[in-house]
Design a protein around this motif. Structure first.
Motif, PDB file in Angstrom:
ATOM      1  N   SER A 175      -3.242   4.964  21.013  1.00 33.63           N
ATOM      2  CA  SER A 175      -2.974   4.020  19.948  1.00 33.63           C
ATOM      3  C   SER A 175      -1.573   4.307  19.403  1.00 33.63           C
ATOM      4  O   SER A 175      -0.605   3.778  19.925  1.00 33.63           O
ATOM      5  N   LEU A 176      -1.442   5.206  18.436  1.00 36.25           N
ATOM      6  CA  LEU A 176      -0.137   5.419  17.805  1.00 36.25           C
ATOM      7  C   LEU A 176       0.948   5.875  18.767  1.00 36.25           C
ATOM      8  O   LEU A 176       2.130   5.657  18.525  1.00 36.25           O
ATOM      9  N   THR A 177       0.579   6.498  19.880  1.00 39.64           N
ATOM     10  CA  THR A 177       1.572   6.992  20.833  1.00 39.64           C
ATOM     11  C   THR A 177       2.045   5.916  21.806  1.00 39.64           C
ATOM     12  O   THR A 177       3.016   6.124  22.531  1.00 39.64           O
ATOM     13  N   GLY A 178       1.378   4.784  21.855  1.00 40.70           N
ATOM     14  CA  GLY A 178       1.860   3.611  22.555  1.00 40.70           C
ATOM     15  C   GLY A 178       2.238   3.795  24.017  1.00 40.70           C
ATOM     16  O   GLY A 178       3.134   3.111  24.513  1.00 40.70           O
ATOM     17  N   GLY A 179       1.617   4.709  24.709  1.00 37.89           N
ATOM     18  CA  GLY A 179       1.913   4.936  26.122  1.00 37.89           C
ATOM     19  C   GLY A 179       2.727   6.187  26.391  1.00 37.89           C
ATOM     20  O   GLY A 179       2.971   6.534  27.547  1.00 37.89           O
ATOM     21  N   ALA A 180       3.126   6.887  25.349  1.00 41.43           N
ATOM     22  CA  ALA A 180       3.983   8.070  25.515  1.00 41.43           C
ATOM     23  C   ALA A 180       3.260   9.235  26.188  1.00 41.43           C
ATOM     24  O   ALA A 180       3.889  10.026  26.892  1.00 41.43           O
ATOM     25  N   VAL A 181       1.938   9.349  26.004  1.00 37.79           N
ATOM     26  CA  VAL A 181       1.195  10.427  26.659  1.00 37.79           C
ATOM     27  C   VAL A 181       1.194  10.189  28.166  1.00 37.79           C
ATOM     28  O   VAL A 181       1.525  11.080  28.948  1.00 37.79           O
ATOM     29  N   ALA A 184     -12.177   8.207  35.329  1.00 38.44           N
ATOM     30  CA  ALA A 184     -11.501   9.507  35.267  1.00 38.44           C
ATOM     31  C   ALA A 184     -12.487  10.605  34.898  1.00 38.44           C
ATOM     32  O   ALA A 184     -13.466  10.361  34.190  1.00 38.44           O
ATOM     33  N   ASP A 185     -12.210  11.808  35.357  1.00 38.09           N
ATOM     34  CA  ASP A 185     -13.028  12.959  34.986  1.00 38.09           C
ATOM     35  C   ASP A 185     -12.781  13.392  33.548  1.00 38.09           C
ATOM     36  O   ASP A 185     -13.691  13.837  32.854  1.00 38.09           O
ATOM     37  N   VAL A 186     -11.534  13.282  33.109  1.00 36.96           N
ATOM     38  CA  VAL A 186     -11.119  13.728  31.786  1.00 36.96           C
ATOM     39  C   VAL A 186     -10.419  12.574  31.081  1.00 36.96           C
ATOM     40  O   VAL A 186      -9.596  11.883  31.677  1.00 36.96           O
ATOM     41  N   GLY A 187     -10.761  12.372  29.813  1.00 37.08           N
ATOM     42  CA  GLY A 187     -10.111  11.349  29.005  1.00 37.08           C
ATOM     43  C   GLY A 187      -9.383  11.984  27.840  1.00 37.08           C
ATOM     44  O   GLY A 187      -9.912  12.886  27.186  1.00 37.08           O
ATOM     45  N   LEU A 188      -8.163  11.523  27.587  1.00 34.63           N
ATOM     46  CA  LEU A 188      -7.375  11.954  26.439  1.00 34.63           C
ATOM     47  C   LEU A 188      -7.218  10.759  25.518  1.00 34.63           C
ATOM     48  O   LEU A 188      -7.131   9.620  26.001  1.00 34.63           O
ATOM     49  N   VAL A 209      -2.005  16.489  21.971  1.00 34.40           N
ATOM     50  CA  VAL A 209      -3.109  16.098  22.842  1.00 34.40           C
ATOM     51  C   VAL A 209      -2.966  16.755  24.212  1.00 34.40           C
ATOM     52  O   VAL A 209      -3.963  17.176  24.813  1.00 34.40           O
ATOM     53  N   LEU A 210      -1.741  16.886  24.711  1.00 34.50           N
ATOM     54  CA  LEU A 210      -1.542  17.592  25.981  1.00 34.50           C
ATOM     55  C   LEU A 210      -1.928  19.065  25.847  1.00 34.50           C
ATOM     56  O   LEU A 210      -2.551  19.638  26.741  1.00 34.50           O
ATOM     57  N   GLY A 211      -1.577  19.669  24.727  1.00 33.85           N
ATOM     58  CA  GLY A 211      -1.921  21.072  24.492  1.00 33.85           C
ATOM     59  C   GLY A 211      -3.422  21.284  24.398  1.00 33.85           C
ATOM     60  O   GLY A 211      -3.960  22.249  24.955  1.00 33.85           O
ATOM     61  N   LEU A 212      -4.117  20.383  23.703  1.00 30.38           N
ATOM     62  CA  LEU A 212      -5.570  20.485  23.603  1.00 30.38           C
ATOM     63  C   LEU A 212      -6.205  20.337  24.985  1.00 30.38           C
ATOM     64  O   LEU A 212      -7.102  21.109  25.350  1.00 30.38           O
ATOM     65  N   ALA A 213      -5.738  19.374  25.749  1.00 29.26           N
ATOM     66  CA  ALA A 213      -6.289  19.172  27.091  1.00 29.26           C
ATOM     67  C   ALA A 213      -6.065  20.401  27.963  1.00 29.26           C
ATOM     68  O   ALA A 213      -6.982  20.850  28.660  1.00 29.26           O
ATOM     69  N   GLY A 247       0.914  10.414   8.864  1.00 32.11           N
ATOM     70  CA  GLY A 247       0.796  11.770   9.403  1.00 32.11           C
ATOM     71  C   GLY A 247      -0.627  12.180   9.731  1.00 32.11           C
ATOM     72  O   GLY A 247      -0.845  13.236  10.318  1.00 32.11           O
ATOM     73  N   THR A 248      -1.609  11.353   9.361  1.00 39.06           N
ATOM     74  CA  THR A 248      -2.998  11.624   9.721  1.00 39.06           C
ATOM     75  C   THR A 248      -3.190  11.206  11.172  1.00 39.06           C
ATOM     76  O   THR A 248      -2.989  10.043  11.525  1.00 39.06           O
ATOM     77  N   VAL A 249      -3.563  12.143  12.015  1.00 34.59           N
ATOM     78  CA  VAL A 249      -3.706  11.881  13.443  1.00 34.59           C
ATOM     79  C   VAL A 249      -4.953  12.594  13.960  1.00 34.59           C
ATOM     80  O   VAL A 249      -5.263  13.706  13.531  1.00 34.59           O
ATOM     81  N   TYR A 250      -5.624  11.942  14.894  1.00 34.25           N
ATOM     82  CA  TYR A 250      -6.742  12.560  15.614  1.00 34.25           C
ATOM     83  C   TYR A 250      -6.433  12.481  17.096  1.00 34.25           C
ATOM     84  O   TYR A 250      -6.057  11.423  17.609  1.00 34.25           O
ATOM     85  N   VAL A 251      -6.562  13.615  17.768  1.00 33.18           N
ATOM     86  CA  VAL A 251      -6.421  13.657  19.220  1.00 33.18           C
ATOM     87  C   VAL A 251      -7.750  14.136  19.781  1.00 33.18           C
ATOM     88  O   VAL A 251      -8.434  14.955  19.168  1.00 33.18           O
ATOM     89  N   ALA A 252      -8.115  13.595  20.937  1.00 36.70           N
ATOM     90  CA  ALA A 252      -9.402  13.942  21.528  1.00 36.70           C
ATOM     91  C   ALA A 252      -9.262  14.121  23.023  1.00 36.70           C
ATOM     92  O   ALA A 252      -8.415  13.497  23.667  1.00 36.70           O
ATOM     93  N   VAL A 253     -10.119  14.985  23.553  1.00 34.13           N
ATOM     94  CA  VAL A 253     -10.223  15.200  24.994  1.00 34.13           C
ATOM     95  C   VAL A 253     -11.710  15.211  25.323  1.00 34.13           C
ATOM     96  O   VAL A 253     -12.488  15.900  24.661  1.00 34.13           O
TER      97      VAL A 253
END
Length: 168
Positions: free
Chosen positions: A33-39, A100-104, A155-159, A121-127
């Protein structure tokens, strides 16, 4: 890692995550969402990413989170798009949509103004994976660009943490 012992760069995290996923024979999909394709862009910037990356869904509009990713309509109506359960459902939904096996997933408020009753600045990242899903709540500062860039890194770090530890 940087030469000064600081945190790893986004590119280094992407390289390490793709290597970890590849070593385990896992594929990845991204819901943003907020990252708009950057991940997804960070992942596909790595040579050989096509061996692991299935694709991405940029669900910037709230209704797309429901219609494409399957996020619960009542949850979205009650909580808005900036919510930990929404992030988890986005990660789970992109796994299903892309096979996919894993979703971010990333969802949050990059600014310039608050949204869904949440401050900038409120953000939620999920894996999410076949056995485990995890959401991290973040409070990020800085400009819109900084918040978006930090969300990608987080999100990359959490994954990487979850895949590397075998939780995913």
């Amino acid at each position: 890692m940087s030469d000064l012992g600081g945190p790893p760069s986004t590119h280094a995290l992407a390289v390490d995550l793709l290597a970890a996923l590849g070593a385990r024979g896992l594929s990845v999909g991204v819901a943003e969402s907020l990252t708009g394709g950057a991940v997804c862009a960070a992942l596909v910037a790595v040579p050989g990413a096509s061996q692991v990356v299935r694709g991405a869904v940029v669900s910037y509009a709230t209704d797309v989170k429901h219609t494409v990713l399957g996020v619960d309509r009542d949850l979205l109506a009650a909580s808005g798009a900036v919510d930990p359960q929404v992030a988890q459902q986005m990660a789970e939904g992109v796994r299903a949509v892309l096979g996919a096996d894993v979703g971010l997933a990333t969802t949050g408020v990059a600014g310039p103004a608050p949204a869904d009753g949440q401050p900038v600045g409120t953000v939620y990242v999920a894996v999410a994976g076949p056995r485990h899903a995890e959401v991290r709540a973040l409070t990020l500062g800085g400009s819109r660009e900084t918040i978006r860039a930090d969300s990608v890194t987080k999100v990359l770090g959490l994954a990487l943490e979850l895949v590397g530890s075998g939780q995913i």
